[in-house]
Design a protein around this motif. Structure first.
Motif, PDB file in Angstrom:
ATOM      1  N   LYS A   1       0.837  -1.196   0.000  1.00 48.47           N
ATOM      2  CA  LYS A   1       0.000   0.000   0.000  1.00 48.47           C
ATOM      3  C   LYS A   1       0.882   1.260   0.000  1.00 48.47           C
ATOM      4  O   LYS A   1       2.101   1.184   0.167  1.00 48.47           O
ATOM      5  CB  LYS A   1      -0.902   0.006   1.227  1.00 48.47           C
ATOM      6  N   LYS A   2       0.268   2.421  -0.145  1.00 43.90           N
ATOM      7  CA  LYS A   2       1.005   3.681  -0.128  1.00 43.90           C
ATOM      8  C   LYS A   2       1.637   3.915   1.242  1.00 43.90           C
ATOM      9  O   LYS A   2       1.193   3.360   2.253  1.00 43.90           O
ATOM     10  CB  LYS A   2       0.076   4.846  -0.465  1.00 43.90           C
ATOM     11  N   ASN A   3       2.667   4.761   1.266  1.00 41.71           N
ATOM     12  CA  ASN A   3       3.316   5.072   2.539  1.00 41.71           C
ATOM     13  C   ASN A   3       2.361   5.758   3.514  1.00 41.71           C
ATOM     14  O   ASN A   3       2.525   5.645   4.733  1.00 41.71           O
ATOM     15  CB  ASN A   3       4.544   5.955   2.310  1.00 41.71           C
ATOM     16  N   THR A   4       1.358   6.448   2.980  1.00 42.90           N
ATOM     17  CA  THR A   4       0.380   7.138   3.833  1.00 42.90           C
ATOM     18  C   THR A   4      -0.803   6.243   4.211  1.00 42.90           C
ATOM     19  O   THR A   4      -1.712   6.684   4.903  1.00 42.90           O
ATOM     20  CB  THR A   4      -0.143   8.395   3.128  1.00 42.90           C
ATOM     21  N   GLU A   5      -0.766   4.994   3.757  1.00 45.91           N
ATOM     22  CA  GLU A   5      -1.862   4.062   4.019  1.00 45.91           C
ATOM     23  C   GLU A   5      -1.384   2.804   4.745  1.00 45.91           C
ATOM     24  O   GLU A   5      -1.998   1.743   4.635  1.00 45.91           O
ATOM     25  CB  GLU A   5      -2.560   3.682   2.710  1.00 45.91           C
ATOM     26  N   GLY A   6      -0.274   2.927   5.475  1.00 43.10           N
ATOM     27  CA  GLY A   6       0.231   1.785   6.232  1.00 43.10           C
ATOM     28  C   GLY A   6       0.978   0.775   5.399  1.00 43.10           C
ATOM     29  O   GLY A   6       1.027  -0.411   5.760  1.00 43.10           O
ATOM     30  N   GLY A   7       1.579   1.216   4.303  1.00 46.42           N
ATOM     31  CA  GLY A   7       2.234   0.298   3.381  1.00 46.42           C
ATOM     32  C   GLY A   7       3.382  -0.494   3.971  1.00 46.42           C
ATOM     33  O   GLY A   7       3.560  -1.678   3.643  1.00 46.42           O
ATOM     34  N   ILE A   8       4.173   0.118   4.852  1.00 45.50           N
ATOM     35  CA  ILE A   8       5.307  -0.596   5.446  1.00 45.50           C
ATOM     36  C   ILE A   8       4.821  -1.732   6.339  1.00 45.50           C
ATOM     37  O   ILE A   8       5.258  -2.883   6.210  1.00 45.50           O
ATOM     38  CB  ILE A   8       6.199   0.375   6.246  1.00 45.50           C
ATOM     39  N   VAL A   9       3.917  -1.424   7.241  1.00 45.43           N
ATOM     40  CA  VAL A   9       3.402  -2.450   8.154  1.00 45.43           C
ATOM     41  C   VAL A   9       2.700  -3.557   7.375  1.00 45.43           C
ATOM     42  O   VAL A   9       2.866  -4.754   7.681  1.00 45.43           O
ATOM     43  CB  VAL A   9       2.448  -1.812   9.184  1.00 45.43           C
ATOM     44  N   HIS A  10       1.950  -3.184   6.347  1.00 50.09           N
ATOM     45  CA  HIS A  10       1.261  -4.176   5.517  1.00 50.09           C
ATOM     46  C   HIS A  10       2.253  -5.153   4.895  1.00 50.09           C
ATOM     47  O   HIS A  10       2.035  -6.379   4.909  1.00 50.09           O
ATOM     48  CB  HIS A  10       0.467  -3.463   4.421  1.00 50.09           C
ATOM     49  N   ALA A  11       3.352  -4.634   4.354  1.00 54.89           N
ATOM     50  CA  ALA A  11       4.344  -5.492   3.708  1.00 54.89           C
ATOM     51  C   ALA A  11       5.079  -6.356   4.722  1.00 54.89           C
ATOM     52  O   ALA A  11       5.324  -7.549   4.479  1.00 54.89           O
ATOM     53  CB  ALA A  11       5.343  -4.637   2.920  1.00 54.89           C
ATOM     54  N   LEU A  12       5.428  -5.805   5.863  1.00 55.36           N
ATOM     55  CA  LEU A  12       6.124  -6.574   6.880  1.00 55.36           C
ATOM     56  C   LEU A  12       5.267  -7.735   7.385  1.00 55.36           C
ATOM     57  O   LEU A  12       5.777  -8.835   7.637  1.00 55.36           O
ATOM     58  CB  LEU A  12       6.540  -5.669   8.047  1.00 55.36           C
ATOM     59  N   LYS A  13       3.973  -7.505   7.497  1.00 52.20           N
ATOM     60  CA  LYS A  13       3.082  -8.590   7.891  1.00 52.20           C
ATOM     61  C   LYS A  13       2.924  -9.618   6.769  1.00 52.20           C
ATOM     62  O   LYS A  13       2.842 -10.819   7.033  1.00 52.20           O
ATOM     63  CB  LYS A  13       1.726  -8.021   8.292  1.00 52.20           C
ATOM     64  N   HIS A  14       2.896  -9.125   5.534  1.00 47.57           N
ATOM     65  CA  HIS A  14       2.798 -10.039   4.382  1.00 47.57           C
ATOM     66  C   HIS A  14       3.945 -11.041   4.379  1.00 47.57           C
ATOM     67  O   HIS A  14       3.751 -12.229   4.073  1.00 47.57           O
ATOM     68  CB  HIS A  14       2.803  -9.236   3.083  1.00 47.57           C
TER      69      HIS A  14
END
Length: 256
Positions: A239-252
């Motif tokens: 997701k975008k950096n303003t939409e929680g993209g880092i946390v989303h990827a780390l959980k993925h």
């Protein structure tokens, strides 16, 4: 602590929010990464003095800065490249012939050769202060990176300076380093260190200077707001950096 993986994070448009700050969610994620045996490393075009508060807020103590021209690992300098004074002088001459100015970088300070409207605009984009004006300071201080302050003239720099690499990451400036210097080259340098050999790597980015970063990493993560071409080379688009993209990827990737 023994790590089983390394995670490299670009800053603007990636780890940072729209105000160029670290959110509480990101700080918590970085702490969880380390607890889970993954070392977070900042990989940015900025230099260290620009990211002191960012590192503190994120709880990160390792960084690749100035697009790979300087590396610090767990608080200790492990690598740097220096652009010699003669090259700086020649470069500044070409910039002036195009009505442009140049900023000079090392890990401790930034200064500029002169003031232009693009100077203020370039630093405003990343919510940074305008550097001091010191036209001849490059003659007495080391320089790791140059920043062209201008909106055009890119072709001439490419033609006249084959010994340099250029990254235009914004409308008002061009990051400039020695040829072959990149975030990806810095990643490979770290992976040559005995303690990191064979570790799995994750790269997160959004801009033109992140192609080399993603290329050097096993898992290539592009932000939802990334350049379309970067998304094409990514193995995962979050997701975008303003939409929680880092946390989303780390959980993925089951990293947190």
């Amino acid at each position: 602590m023994t790590y089983h993986a390394l995670a490299f994070f670009d800053l603007d448009g990636t780890l940072l929010d729209q105000d160029s700050t670290i959110t509480p969610e990101i700080r918590q994620a970085m702490a969880q990464l380390k607890e889970n045996g993954v070392l977070p490393i900042i990989a940015t075009g900025r230099t260290e003095i620009e990211i002191t508060a960012i590192k503190r807020d994120a709880g990160i103590n390792s960084n690749i800065v100035m697009n790979g021209a300087f590396i610090r690992l767990d608080g200790k300098q492990v690598y740097e490249e220096i652009i010699d004074q003669t090259l700086c002088a020649r470069f500044l001459g070409v910039a002036h012939s195009q009505g442009q100015e140049v900023s000079f970088y090392n890990e401790k300070e930034i200064w500029a050769s002169g003031t232009t409207p693009d100077l203020a605009k370039a630093y405003a984009l990343i919510h940074s202060d305008v550097p001091e004006i010191a036209p001849l300071k490059y003659q007495t201080e080391k320089v790791n990176m140059l920043l062209v302050l201008g909106q055009d003239g890119d072709a001439r720099y490419l033609d006249e300076f084959p010994e340099l690499t250029f990254y235009r990451n914004g409308k008002y400036s061009i990051d400039t380093v020695l040829n072959g210097t990149s975030k990806g080259a810095a990643v490979r340098r770290l992976l040559d260190m005995p303690e990191f050999k064979g570790l799995t790597t994750y790269g997160f980015g959004d801009g033109s200077n992140d192609f080399a970063l993603l290329e050097a990493c096993d898992h290539k993560i592009a932000m939802g707001n990334a350049l379309p071409a970067l998304k094409e080379v990514a193995t995962f688009v979050t997701k975008k950096n303003t939409e929680g993209g880092i946390v989303h990827a780390l959980k993925h990737f089951d990293l947190i």
